[in-house]
Design a protein around this motif. Structure first.
Motif, PDB file in Angstrom:
ATOM      1  N   GLY A   1      26.536  11.870 -12.512  1.00 47.03           N
ATOM      2  CA  GLY A   1      27.951  11.671 -12.784  1.00 47.03           C
ATOM      3  C   GLY A   1      28.751  12.450 -11.759  1.00 47.03           C
ATOM      4  N   SER A   2      29.882  12.973 -12.185  1.00 50.40           N
ATOM      5  CA  SER A   2      30.717  13.740 -11.269  1.00 50.40           C
ATOM      6  C   SER A   2      30.532  15.239 -11.456  1.00 50.40           C
ATOM      7  N   GLY A   3      29.429  15.641 -12.089  1.00 54.53           N
ATOM      8  CA  GLY A   3      29.211  17.050 -12.355  1.00 54.53           C
ATOM      9  C   GLY A   3      28.923  17.868 -11.125  1.00 54.53           C
ATOM     10  N   PHE A   4      28.252  17.271 -10.115  1.00 53.69           N
ATOM     11  CA  PHE A   4      27.810  18.044  -8.959  1.00 53.69           C
ATOM     12  C   PHE A   4      28.383  17.544  -7.642  1.00 53.69           C
ATOM     13  N   VAL A   5      28.668  16.252  -7.575  1.00 49.28           N
ATOM     14  CA  VAL A   5      29.320  15.693  -6.393  1.00 49.28           C
ATOM     15  C   VAL A   5      30.296  14.617  -6.861  1.00 49.28           C
ATOM     16  N   PRO A   6      31.341  14.323  -6.105  1.00 50.22           N
ATOM     17  CA  PRO A   6      32.258  13.239  -6.500  1.00 50.22           C
ATOM     18  C   PRO A   6      31.527  11.908  -6.562  1.00 50.22           C
ATOM     19  N   THR A   7      31.891  11.088  -7.520  1.00 49.49           N
ATOM     20  CA  THR A   7      31.227   9.786  -7.657  1.00 49.49           C
ATOM     21  C   THR A   7      31.459   8.910  -6.430  1.00 49.49           C
ATOM     22  N   GLU A   8      32.554   9.142  -5.693  1.00 47.32           N
ATOM     23  CA  GLU A   8      32.842   8.337  -4.498  1.00 47.32           C
ATOM     24  C   GLU A   8      31.785   8.509  -3.413  1.00 47.32           C
ATOM     25  N   SER A   9      31.039   9.603  -3.473  1.00 45.41           N
ATOM     26  CA  SER A   9      30.032   9.862  -2.441  1.00 45.41           C
ATOM     27  C   SER A   9      28.693   9.203  -2.747  1.00 45.41           C
ATOM     28  N   LEU A  10      28.564   8.594  -3.933  1.00 49.62           N
ATOM     29  CA  LEU A  10      27.297   8.007  -4.342  1.00 49.62           C
ATOM     30  C   LEU A  10      27.194   6.560  -3.873  1.00 49.62           C
ATOM     31  N   PRO A  11      25.974   6.066  -3.665  1.00 50.97           N
ATOM     32  CA  PRO A  11      25.794   4.684  -3.214  1.00 50.97           C
ATOM     33  C   PRO A  11      25.908   3.677  -4.352  1.00 50.97           C
ATOM     34  N   GLY A  12      26.413   2.485  -4.030  1.00 53.98           N
ATOM     35  CA  GLY A  12      26.437   1.286  -4.851  1.00 53.98           C
ATOM     36  C   GLY A  12      26.259   1.403  -6.343  1.00 53.98           C
TER      37      GLY A  12
ATOM     38  N   VAL B   1      31.753  22.720  -9.560  1.00 55.73           N
ATOM     39  CA  VAL B   1      30.486  22.486 -10.255  1.00 55.73           C
ATOM     40  C   VAL B   1      30.433  23.105 -11.646  1.00 55.73           C
ATOM     41  N   THR B   2      31.257  24.098 -11.927  1.00 57.22           N
ATOM     42  CA  THR B   2      31.161  24.800 -13.211  1.00 57.22           C
ATOM     43  C   THR B   2      31.284  23.875 -14.425  1.00 57.22           C
ATOM     44  N   PRO B   3      32.229  22.921 -14.476  1.00 52.90           N
ATOM     45  CA  PRO B   3      32.279  22.034 -15.646  1.00 52.90           C
ATOM     46  C   PRO B   3      30.986  21.246 -15.860  1.00 52.90           C
ATOM     47  N   GLY B   4      30.349  20.810 -14.781  1.00 53.81           N
ATOM     48  CA  GLY B   4      29.080  20.112 -14.919  1.00 53.81           C
ATOM     49  C   GLY B   4      27.994  21.004 -15.482  1.00 53.81           C
ATOM     50  N   ILE B   5      27.979  22.272 -15.060  1.00 48.73           N
ATOM     51  CA  ILE B   5      27.004  23.222 -15.572  1.00 48.73           C
ATOM     52  C   ILE B   5      27.259  23.493 -17.057  1.00 48.73           C
ATOM     53  N   VAL B   6      28.520  23.557 -17.439  1.00 54.28           N
ATOM     54  CA  VAL B   6      28.868  23.748 -18.853  1.00 54.28           C
ATOM     55  C   VAL B   6      28.280  22.613 -19.695  1.00 54.28           C
ATOM     56  N   LEU B   7      28.390  21.388 -19.206  1.00 52.76           N
ATOM     57  CA  LEU B   7      27.837  20.254 -19.954  1.00 52.76           C
ATOM     58  C   LEU B   7      26.315  20.310 -20.023  1.00 52.76           C
ATOM     59  N   MET B   8      25.682  20.843 -18.995  1.00 52.96           N
ATOM     60  CA  MET B   8      24.234  21.034 -19.057  1.00 52.96           C
ATOM     61  C   MET B   8      23.876  22.004 -20.181  1.00 52.96           C
ATOM     62  N   ALA B   9      24.672  23.059 -20.327  1.00 55.89           N
ATOM     63  CA  ALA B   9      24.426  24.019 -21.403  1.00 55.89           C
ATOM     64  C   ALA B   9      24.591  23.374 -22.771  1.00 55.89           C
ATOM     65  N   VAL B  10      25.601  22.525 -22.908  1.00 58.82           N
ATOM     66  CA  VAL B  10      25.816  21.821 -24.176  1.00 58.82           C
ATOM     67  C   VAL B  10      24.627  20.914 -24.495  1.00 58.82           C
ATOM     68  N   ALA B  11      24.167  20.158 -23.499  1.00 65.27           N
ATOM     69  CA  ALA B  11      23.041  19.247 -23.706  1.00 65.27           C
ATOM     70  C   ALA B  11      21.756  20.011 -24.009  1.00 65.27           C
ATOM     71  N   ALA B  12      21.552  21.152 -23.350  1.00 69.13           N
ATOM     72  CA  ALA B  12      20.350  21.952 -23.605  1.00 69.13           C
ATOM     73  C   ALA B  12      20.343  22.493 -25.027  1.00 69.13           C
ATOM     74  N   ALA B  13      21.500  22.942 -25.501  1.00 69.10           N
ATOM     75  CA  ALA B  13      21.580  23.438 -26.880  1.00 69.10           C
ATOM     76  C   ALA B  13      21.347  22.320 -27.885  1.00 69.10           C
ATOM     77  N   ALA B  14      21.859  21.130 -27.594  1.00 69.31           N
ATOM     78  CA  ALA B  14      21.618  19.985 -28.477  1.00 69.31           C
ATOM     79  C   ALA B  14      20.140  19.628 -28.508  1.00 69.31           C
ATOM     80  N   GLN B  15      19.470  19.753 -27.375  1.00 66.37           N
ATOM     81  CA  GLN B  15      18.031  19.516 -27.330  1.00 66.37           C
ATOM     82  C   GLN B  15      17.302  20.508 -28.239  1.00 66.37           C
TER      83      GLN B  15
END
Length: 263
Positions: free
Chosen positions: A193-204, A69-83
């Motif tokens: 996306g794949s930040g918190f769970v693999p995309t294969e686990s998501l529906p349709g 999960v850490t890479p997904g959290i890193v991207l959240m930090a990037v998006a928050a700073a851009a905001q």
């Protein structure tokens, strides 16, 4: 002085202005990192045991999930700073400081460049805080010097792209209130996306969206660089997405600033 030298000098002046704001109000940087850190702690300690077991690895549980999960959290930090950059630009546009800059011999490009570069510096500090907390809760990256260099470059490129986009959104929003809300989907996109769970686990349809939205290849690239998982073509796709978003954001922001300048 040549036009390029004049623009560079003015850009440095505007950057110093933004860096001074950052030094005077360090709590802003802490707040930008605070939300991603809270999500990191929430997902690792509340959901990590179950989600980590679902990843199917050898270790399982929280220890495996914090690596995921850490890479997904890193991207959240990037998006928050851009905001935050969107808010800063909107404040300048609505409080009259930009109108004052127009009466001075300041390069038009320098005002926006100062915001963007200052935001990237703030982003890197926020990401450093997030990674530091991640290490404290069990994140153990396997990256070597080359991989760390690639990680820094990828984060900087994403920050550049999202910051230019948010600067454009901040200028187009018309008010500080709107500027605080319009970029919000960027902070939420890592969830889809794949930040918190693999995309294969998501529906349709959600799985299709997750696989083709820009945050997924960036996440997979960062995950591969930090933890040694396969990257495949995600790195190239991530770079192309970032270049495309940065280009759109740059020309949109420049056009919006030009329209504001001629009013």
């Amino acid at each position: 002085m040549s036009s390029l030298a004049h623009t560079t000098s003015d850009s440095w002046t505007m950057l110093r202005r933004n860096l001074l704001h950052m030094l005077r109000y360090p709590s802003v940087t802490v707040i930008l990192a605070g939300m991603p850190v809270i999500f990191l702690l929430l997902f690792v300690y509340v959901f990590g045991g179950t989600l980590g077991a679902g990843l199917g690895g050898v270790s399982g549980g929280r220890a495996q999930y914090v690596e995921y999960v850490t890479p997904g959290i890193v991207l959240m930090a990037v998006a928050a700073a851009a905001q935050g950059a969107a808010l800063s630009v909107a404040m300048d546009m609505t409080e009259g400081i930009v109108a004052r800059f127009r009466t001075m011999a300041i390069s038009r490009a320098a005002v926006l460049t100062g915001h963007v570069v200052g935001s990237i510096v703030q982003t890197m500090i926020a990401v450093g805080i997030v990674l530091g907390v991640a290490v404290l809760v069990g994140f153990r990256p396997t990256a070597g010097p080359v991989e760390w260099l690639g990680t820094v470059g990828m984060v900087a490129l994403v920050a550049l792209a999202l910051t230019w986009l948010c600067v454009a959104l901040g200028m187009a929003s018309g008010s500080v209130e709107n500027a605080s809300n319009v970029p919000m989907p960027l902070v939420l996109l890592p969830f889809f996306g794949s930040g918190f769970v693999p995309t294969e686990s998501l529906p349709g349809g959600l799985r299709w969206f997750a696989e083709y939205q820009p945050f997924t290849p960036v996440t997979e690239t960062l995950r591969g660089l930090l933890t040694g998982t396969p990257i495949g073509n995600s790195g190239l796709v991530a770079v192309l997405w970032c270049v495309g978003i940065a280009t759109v954001g740059y020309f949109w922001a420049r056009a919006a600033y030009h329209r504001a300048s001629v009013r």
